[in-house]
Structures are given as C-alpha cells and as structure tokens.
Write an enzyme that holds these catalytic residues in place. Sequence first.
Site, PDB file in Angstrom:
ATOM      1  N   HIS A  48      -1.136  -6.673  -1.828  1.00 22.40           N
ATOM      2  CA  HIS A  48      -1.822  -6.156  -0.640  1.00 22.40           C
ATOM      3  C   HIS A  48      -0.938  -6.297   0.603  1.00 22.40           C
ATOM      4  O   HIS A  48      -1.358  -5.968   1.712  1.00 22.40           O
ATOM      5  CB  HIS A  48      -3.138  -6.942  -0.491  1.00 22.40           C
ATOM      6  N   LYS A  89       1.942  -5.623   3.363  1.00 21.62           N
ATOM      7  CA  LYS A  89       2.470  -4.427   3.993  1.00 21.62           C
ATOM      8  C   LYS A  89       3.598  -4.864   4.905  1.00 21.62           C
ATOM      9  O   LYS A  89       3.360  -5.358   6.005  1.00 21.62           O
ATOM     10  CB  LYS A  89       1.393  -3.707   4.821  1.00 21.62           C
ATOM     11  N   ASP A 128      17.837  -3.023   6.508  1.00 22.42           N
ATOM     12  CA  ASP A 128      19.229  -3.496   6.619  1.00 22.42           C
ATOM     13  C   ASP A 128      19.328  -5.015   6.648  1.00 22.42           C
ATOM     14  O   ASP A 128      20.300  -5.565   7.197  1.00 22.42           O
ATOM     15  CB  ASP A 128      19.894  -2.935   7.893  1.00 22.42           C
ATOM     16  N   HIS A 140      -9.010  -2.025  11.012  1.00 25.90           N
ATOM     17  CA  HIS A 140      -8.404  -2.616   9.825  1.00 25.90           C
ATOM     18  C   HIS A 140      -7.501  -3.788  10.224  1.00 25.90           C
ATOM     19  O   HIS A 140      -6.853  -4.393   9.389  1.00 25.90           O
ATOM     20  CB  HIS A 140      -7.609  -1.482   9.158  1.00 25.90           C
TER      21      HIS A 140
HETATM   22  C1  LIG Z   1     -11.469  -5.940   2.638  1.00 27.47           C
HETATM   23  O1  LIG Z   1     -12.646  -6.317   2.040  1.00 27.47           O
HETATM   24  C2  LIG Z   1     -13.444  -5.243   1.659  1.00 27.47           C
HETATM   25  C3  LIG Z   1     -14.759  -5.714   1.253  1.00 27.47           C
HETATM   26  O2  LIG Z   1     -14.756  -7.058   1.006  1.00 27.47           O
HETATM   27  C4  LIG Z   1     -12.799  -4.508   0.548  1.00 27.47           C
HETATM   28  O3  LIG Z   1     -13.589  -3.392   0.144  1.00 27.47           O
HETATM   29  C5  LIG Z   1     -11.507  -4.003   1.040  1.00 27.47           C
HETATM   30  O4  LIG Z   1     -10.788  -3.432  -0.020  1.00 27.47           O
HETATM   31  C6  LIG Z   1     -10.690  -5.046   1.718  1.00 27.47           C
HETATM   32  N1  LIG Z   1      -9.741  -4.277   2.370  1.00 27.47           N
HETATM   33  C7  LIG Z   1      -8.692  -4.610   3.011  1.00 27.47           C
HETATM   34  C8  LIG Z   1      -7.759  -3.499   3.203  1.00 27.47           C
HETATM   35  O5  LIG Z   1      -8.469  -5.692   3.430  1.00 27.47           O
HETATM   36  C1  LIG Z   2      -6.445   4.379   5.678  1.00 30.39           C
HETATM   37  C2  LIG Z   2      -6.798   3.045   5.205  1.00 30.39           C
HETATM   38  O1  LIG Z   2      -6.075   2.095   5.361  1.00 30.39           O
HETATM   39  N1  LIG Z   2      -7.931   2.964   4.630  1.00 30.39           N
HETATM   40  C3  LIG Z   2      -8.402   1.779   4.079  1.00 30.39           C
HETATM   41  C4  LIG Z   2      -9.436   1.243   4.988  1.00 30.39           C
HETATM   42  O2  LIG Z   2     -10.004   0.148   4.411  1.00 30.39           O
HETATM   43  C5  LIG Z   2     -10.633   0.433   3.197  1.00 30.39           C
HETATM   44  C6  LIG Z   2     -11.308  -0.790   2.783  1.00 30.39           C
HETATM   45  O3  LIG Z   2     -10.404  -1.799   2.755  1.00 30.39           O
HETATM   46  C7  LIG Z   2      -9.631   0.863   2.175  1.00 30.39           C
HETATM   47  O4  LIG Z   2     -10.260   1.175   0.959  1.00 30.39           O
HETATM   48  C8  LIG Z   2      -8.954   2.081   2.716  1.00 30.39           C
HETATM   49  O5  LIG Z   2      -7.937   2.471   1.852  1.00 30.39           O
END
Ligand SMILES: *[C@@H]1O[C@H](CO)[C@@H](O)[C@H](O)[C@H]1NC(C)=O
Ligand SMILES: CC(=O)N[C@H]1CO[C@H](CO)[C@@H](O)[C@@H]1O
Length: 477
Positions: A184, A186, A191, A398
């Site tokens: 997860h 990012k 370089d 986010h």
């Molecule tokens: C954050 O948590 C939610 C729900 O708990 C989950 O659906 C989601 O994938 C997570 N997303 C990120 C990008 O952190």
């Molecule tokens: C564009 C993007 O990052 N979308 C994400 C937003 O958050 C949801 C829940 O974590 C993801 O499923 C999306 O991919």
Amino acid sequence: MDTRAGPPEVLGLLAMLGLGIMTATYLLVRGSPPPACCQLNPKEEPLRSWEALGGAAPPQRDSCQLVLTESLPQDLPYATGSPSAQSLALAWLQLLNTAQESIHVASYYWSLTGPDIGVNDSSSQPGEVLLQKMQQLLARNVSLAVATSSSAPARNSTDLQVLAAHGAEVRHVPMQQLIGGVLHSKFWVVDGQHVYMGSANMDWRSLTQVKELGAVIYNCSSLAQDLEKTFQTYWVLGAPHAVLPKTWPRNFSSHINRFQPLRGFFNGLFTTAYFSASPPALCPRGRTQDLDAVLAVMRGAREFLYVSVMDYFPTTRFSHPARYWPVLDNAVRAAAFGQGVHVRLLVSCWLHTDPTMFPYLRSLQAFSNPRAGISVDVKVFIVPVGNHSSIPFSRVNHSKYMVTEKAAYIGTSNWSADYFSSTSGVGLVVHQQAPRAQPGPPPVQEQLRQLFERDWSSRYAVSLDGRTSGQDCVWQG
Ligand SMILES: *[C@@H]1O[C@H](CO)[C@@H](O)[C@H](O)[C@H]1NC(C)=O
Ligand SMILES: CC(=O)N[C@H]1CO[C@H](CO)[C@@H](O)[C@@H]1O
Ligand SMILES: *[C@@H]1O[C@H](CO)[C@@H](O)[C@H](O)[C@H]1NC(C)=O
Ligand SMILES: *[C@@H]1O[C@H](CO)[C@@H](O)[C@H](O)[C@H]1NC(C)=O
Ligand SMILES: *[C@@H]1O[C@H](CO)[C@@H](O)[C@H](O)[C@H]1NC(C)=O
Ligand SMILES: *[C@@H]1O[C@H](CO)[C@@H](O)[C@H](O)[C@H]1NC(C)=O
Ligand SMILES: *[C@@H]1O[C@H](CO)[C@@H](O)[C@H](O)[C@H]1NC(C)=O
Ligand SMILES: *[C@@H]1O[C@H](CO)[C@@H](O)[C@H](O)[C@H]1NC(C)=O
C-alpha cells in the site's frame, strides 16, 4: 537499477563534504563508512552498538529541499488567500523532468488513464500526460522499476504493460501470500537523490479528484538511499518464488531512524527526518516501525495534535472475527488527558464510508471536557460531489497526516490495526527548527498546521452533529 553508489563514490562524497570532528568520531567508533544503498558491507557493526552512542549521526550537507505537495479535487474552492502546497501533478512532472538515470516507484496500483475505468472526463488528462512522460524517459534510457501489489484494484489498467513494453521493469509483489496484506506504499526514489512520498496512488484521480497530501525531498541522497532500502524489500519479495526472510540481510538495515534521525539543513533550516515502515516483517534492523513513529509523534506533543485521516477505527478491519485495537485511540486520549494537548481529528466522509465508524468518533468527541482541561474535537471532511458523480471512487479526502507543534508526520496508512500489522506502508517524520530571524519558508510542521487549519475551518469540515442534521457524506455541494 541504480548502481552508482559504490564505495569509491561514497568515500569521495564524504571527503568532498569535509569530515567534521563529529563525523570523524562517528566513523572511528563505527569502524566503517555508512553503508551505501544496495551494497553489502560485511564490516558493518551491529546497529545497537552505535545506536547507544545517542545522537552521534553526522550532520550531512546534502542541502536537501523539502516541499509539501497536495492535490485538491476540482471544484473545491477555498477562500482566496488560503494557504496551499505545491500541486502534486506539477511536483511529479518536475521530478520526472529531473530524472537522469533511474526512477523507482513503490505503488499500490496504477490507473493513469480515463478509459481504465471507463470514464471520459478531461480531468484524467494530467494522469495521461504523466504516463506519456514516463514512456519518453524510458526512450531516453532512464530506467524505471515499479513494485506494485499483486492484488490491487484497476485490473483493466494497461499502464504497466505499456511501460514494460517500453523497457520498464515491473514486479508484482504477492504481499497477500507473504504477509497477509497489500503493498500500500506510495513513493518514488529518483536517481537515488530525490524522493516523493504521500497518500496519492498512481491514479489520475489522485491528481484531480481526490484530496491527497505528500512531500517531495530534492537533492537528499542520504534519505533517498534510505528509502531505497524499503523499495528493495519490495523488490526482492517481488522476485519469482521469493520468501519472506527471517532476518533481512545487513545491507537492508537502516541507520536513520527514530533514535538517529537524519540531521541536516533542509531549505536552510536545521531539520531532523526519518522514514518509518510497516508491517514489522518489512522493517529490517534499524528501521522504525510505522506505528512506533506515529505513537512517538503523539507522545512528543505538548500543545496540539492535529490529525487528518481517511478512516478511524480502533479495531481490525480486514481480519475476521474483528478484534478491538485501541492503540491509537488510547494514545490520542492520553495526549489530550495527560499532556494537555489540544486534539483535532479530521476524518473523511464519502459515499463509501462505513457508518460503523461514527460511534467511535462520537466516543472520542465525548471525551472532551474543556473544564477539566481536556480538549478534543472531531470533524468530518466532505468533498462535495458536485457534477463529478460519474467518476467512481473519487471525491474523497485520502490524506493521512498528523502535525504537532514539534513534528510533521506524513503517512500512507489508514488508522486501523491492519494497516500497521499486515499492510506495507511508509511514514515520514520531519521536524524543522524555526528560523532565527531571517525571513524564509516557515518550518514544515508550521506549513502543515496551516494546511490543516485551512481544511478544519473550511465549509467542507462539518462537526459530527452537523452531519446528522443535513449534510450527509454525499453532499452535492
Ligand atoms: C482505508 O480503509 C477503508 C475502509 O476501512 C478501505 O476500504 C480502504 O481500502 C482503505 N483505503 C486506503 C487507501 O487507505
Ligand atoms: C483515486 C483513489 O485513490 N481512489 C481510492 C480512494 O480510496 C478508496 C478507498 O480506499 C480506494 O478504493 C480508491 O481506489
Ligand atoms: C543487498 O545485497 C544484495 C547482494 O549483493 C543485493 O542483491 C541487494 O540488492 C542489496 N540490497 C540492498 C537493500 O542494498
Ligand atoms: C473492465 O473491463 C471489463 C471488460 O471490458 C468491463 O466489463 C468492466 O466494466 C471494466 N471495469 C471497469 C472498472 O471499468
Ligand atoms: C469524450 O468526450 C468528448 C467530449 O466530451 C468527445 O468529443 C469524445 O468523442 C469522447 N471520447 C470517447 C472515446 O467517447
Ligand atoms: C539507449 O541505450 C541503447 C543501448 O544501450 C543505445 O543503443 C541507445 O542509443 C540509447 N539511447 C539514448 C537516447 O541514449
Ligand atoms: C538540486 O541541486 C541542483 C544542483 O546543485 C540544483 O541545480 C537544483 O536547483 C537543486 N534542486 C532543488 C529543488 O533545490
Ligand atoms: C461543474 O461545476 C463547476 C462548478 O461547480 C463548473 O465550473 C463546471 O463548468 C461544471 N462542469 C460541467 C461539465 O458541467
């Protein structure tokens, strides 16, 4: 792969920088120069012996430049004159323009073009430009290595096939099988000198439709090569038949951590910084675990603790049966109670928010008791959907960051148990000393505080009661 940082270069670099007495002592005690990225250093002393020296890390003179970046969803106007960070789309393009030799990208999934998700919308253009730019760099022999989660959304995206066809090396890391979560993280390492890290996925919506926060650090080989070690943990786990090592080889060890942050001058300000990682299985020796980084920043607060996260659950989210996990919730309450810290929590609320989150938020809000000196405030941040309802999984905050009067923490983890125990992520903890007199950029924690205050006092941040009376999480704006 970036192989430029061999031993002669490292020694040359140190000589060039002019070794101060402190550095010389450090080297004598340690017995060998700091290990370069991607090079085995069999003489490296066990980390603990020099960690015990406490604070002896040499100040380094990379002249690092740190820039906060953000994406603001389109049609999310703020009051004129509001503070803002550099646009992420611009920062990413600038990083690509800077690249001469190599780009390493740790990513969850890729979806840089509108057609990936069947959307025809002009707001996908910045993502498409980015993808083209990467192809041009590959044509110019800049190498591109991508580590990505083997279980990820956006299955229809062809980005990685397109890039591989142009010479990119791509590894799909089976984190699910290895550690039970996903990759997860990012971040980018360019370089071996510049880094990006933050909440944004390699997704066009992260540039125009989702609220994101991150940081770019330029001209900072020491931090870049430290983050590169985390990239390498993914890279080796993405090789065919890879297994999780019981102990990571020594060259994966970090000597930049909570106890020994990098010390140097960033943007002309005295700065300490380090990267944390999760889960523990992906923390070789010397690497601070992400959860410990978050807790340490909370414990260090004496005045305020402002937190912006997407989700707030004092439980597990993905393992069943669910388990109560009050570690962060307790730490937030302890800061408010024992340290007299003013706590503000800004949580995202959108179409897909699980409503079972709200009782936890109300419980935290109820802890507030200004008369007893306990100050806790919770708000939800709602990005108005406006006329963008045709774009799925967008219009959401986010960002995942936290700021105190002492430090900025920028991360990639939701605040629930799984993100720290089985999902791989990274965090950046930075502290800058205020400038003595001369005008200049304020310290990074002050910049981040201003961004938080902007969001907190905007019309998109709604108190918990406000949400129940009127605005729901799919506010048309
Ligand atoms: C954050 O948590 C939610 C729900 O708990 C989950 O659906 C989601 O994938 C997570 N997303 C990120 C990008 O952190
Ligand atoms: C564009 C993007 O990052 N979308 C994400 C937003 O958050 C949801 C829940 O974590 C993801 O499923 C999306 O991919
Ligand atoms: C450690 O050394 C091995 C063997 O030389 C190499 O394959 C690997 O990439 C190195 N890892 C790091 C993080 O430097
Ligand atoms: C992916 O492609 C399939 C087949 O073309 C299509 O049915 C599906 O809707 C697409 N998924 C998304 C998210 O666009
Ligand atoms: C996308 O939309 C534009 C105008 O909104 C239109 O001209 C174009 O033909 C559309 N493209 C596709 C592939 O549907
Ligand atoms: C890229 O590398 C290849 C092989 O090493 C070489 O033939 C080509 O000329 C290089 N292209 C550029 C633009 O440097
Ligand atoms: C990084 O260093 C180079 C060379 O010293 C300089 O030209 C460039 O402006 C620096 N980048 C930033 C963002 O400070
Ligand atoms: C969407 O709404 C914004 C303002 O809310 C407006 O400026 C823009 O023109 C609208 N776009 C379309 C395609 O209707």
